[in-house]
Enzyme design. Structure first.
Site, PDB file in Angstrom:
ATOM      1  N   ASP A   3       0.828  -1.216   0.000  1.00 43.29           N
ATOM      2  CA  ASP A   3       0.000   0.000   0.000  1.00 43.29           C
ATOM      3  C   ASP A   3       0.854   1.255   0.000  1.00 43.29           C
ATOM      4  O   ASP A   3       1.839   1.338   0.759  1.00 43.29           O
ATOM      5  CB  ASP A   3      -0.860   0.040   1.268  1.00 43.29           C
TER       6      ASP A   3
ATOM      7  N   GLU B 104      -5.562   3.961  -2.749  1.00 42.73           N
ATOM      8  CA  GLU B 104      -6.998   4.157  -2.563  1.00 42.73           C
ATOM      9  C   GLU B 104      -7.498   5.300  -3.435  1.00 42.73           C
ATOM     10  O   GLU B 104      -6.812   6.309  -3.594  1.00 42.73           O
ATOM     11  CB  GLU B 104      -7.298   4.488  -1.090  1.00 42.73           C
TER      12      GLU B 104
ATOM     13  N   GLU C 226     -14.043  -2.609  -1.278  1.00 43.97           N
ATOM     14  CA  GLU C 226     -14.168  -2.758   0.187  1.00 43.97           C
ATOM     15  C   GLU C 226     -15.520  -2.260   0.689  1.00 43.97           C
ATOM     16  O   GLU C 226     -15.947  -1.136   0.383  1.00 43.97           O
ATOM     17  CB  GLU C 226     -13.024  -1.999   0.904  1.00 43.97           C
TER      18      GLU C 226
HETATM   19  O1  KIV Z   1      -4.629  -2.089   4.386  1.00 43.87           O
HETATM   20  C1  KIV Z   1      -5.203  -3.159   4.148  1.00 43.87           C
HETATM   21  O2  KIV Z   1      -5.025  -4.171   4.846  1.00 43.87           O
HETATM   22  C2  KIV Z   1      -6.088  -3.207   2.995  1.00 43.87           C
HETATM   23  C3  KIV Z   1      -6.936  -4.418   2.847  1.00 43.87           C
HETATM   24  C4  KIV Z   1      -7.932  -4.515   3.898  1.00 43.87           C
HETATM   25  C5  KIV Z   1      -7.543  -4.502   1.483  1.00 43.87           C
HETATM   26  O3  KIV Z   1      -6.131  -2.310   2.230  1.00 43.87           O
END
Ligand code: KIV
Length: 277
Positions: free
Chosen positions: A88, A120, A186
């Site tokens: 991420d 995101e 989500e």
């Molecule tokens: O940060 C995370 O763990 C996520 C998942 C829940 C998709 O983005």
């Protein structure tokens, strides 16, 4: 397994090709030991920014930094041989401009060996997603509930109910058109997740979405039942490790206090076993 006995690493094009085919299995991993288990059973290991809440006890994902993501990403990378590593981009590391997004993504990939980043956002992030994908950064999109937008949305609420479904559908379409190789959906209604899955040409990966998605993702600590007080509706507990850990630590504390641990079998003699005088 390949002819050489070495498993081929799963790539973003492999995942993209799984649209409408074999379901994609994804879990979060933040540490080397969990990465090794995820690698045995899953297609994708995600170093999610949820690491901030799950591992560091932060109140939201917002304080998570690029440095934290890279440190956990490096640990997880060492545990993977087959599963694809996705990391991420944390809050503040990509929204300001597509150039900042590229610099952050390039740093994550360079310093961890990740195959892709996840970010995101829907239509408003499409330009950034296109900029990254055109420059060699595979991007996994993430629409519906956006935990990094918790303050603007006012909590972790289901998104896309009723007329709002059109917005989430448009977001997913924009992210797919911009070049994302897969999209996390989500916390949206199941019917909307099915509609989006049918509408976009790339795999959807659901979390609180629908079994009709092209894959599923969960936070590993949640599905292992490590938290006793946190029980979101969409999480199935595949184990109950929280109470098991509590019992084990309680038993250890009692034995230390009673001086019954360590026992004779845990101790070393002055002479090595088998050594003759
Ligand atoms: O940060 C995370 O763990 C996520 C998942 C829940 C998709 O983005």
């Amino acid at each position: 397994m390949s002819a050489t006995g070495v498993e081929k690493r799963i790539t973003p094009p492999d995942i993209r090709a799984r649209k409408g085919a074999e379901p994609i299995v994804m879990l979060t991993a933040y540490t080397w030991p969990i990465a090794r288990i995820v690698d045995q059973h899953c297609d994708i290991a995600l170093v999610g920014d949820s690491v901030g809440m799950v591992v560091h006890g932060l109140p939201s994902t917002l304080p998570v930094t690029l440095e934290m993501m890279i440190l956990h990403g490096q640990a997880v990378a060492r545990g993977l041989t087959r599963a694809m590593l996705v990391i991420d981009l944390p809050f503040g590391s990509y929204e300001e401009s597509r150039e900042l997004a590229f610099r952050s993504a390039a740093r994550v990939i360079r310093e961890t060996g990740a195959a892709a980043v996840k970010l995101e956002g829907g239509a408003h992030m499409a330009d950034t997603i296109r900029f990254l994908t055109e420059r060699g950064v595979p991007v996994m999109g993430h629409v519906g509930l956006l935990p990094q937008a918790v303050n603007t949305v006012g909590g972790y609420k289901v998104q896309g109910r009723g007329a709002d479904g059109d917005r989430v559908l448009a977001d997913a379409r924009a992210v797919a058109d911009a070049g994302a190789f897969a999209i996390v959906l989500e916390k949206i209604p199941a019917s909307l997740a099915e509609e989006i899955t049918a509408a976009v040409p790339v795999p959807t990966i659901g979390i609180g979405a629908s079994a009709a998605c092209d894959g599923q993702v969960l936070v590993t600590d949640d599905m292992l039942g490590l938290f006793t007080s946190f029980r979101p509706k969409f999480v199935k507990r595949f184990a109950d490790l929280g109470p098991a850990a509590d019992e084990a630590i309680k038993a250890y504390a009692a034995e230390v206090r009673a001086r019954t641990y360590p026992a004779a079998e845990h101790l070393f003699a002055d002479e090595a076993p088998g050594k003759k005088g």
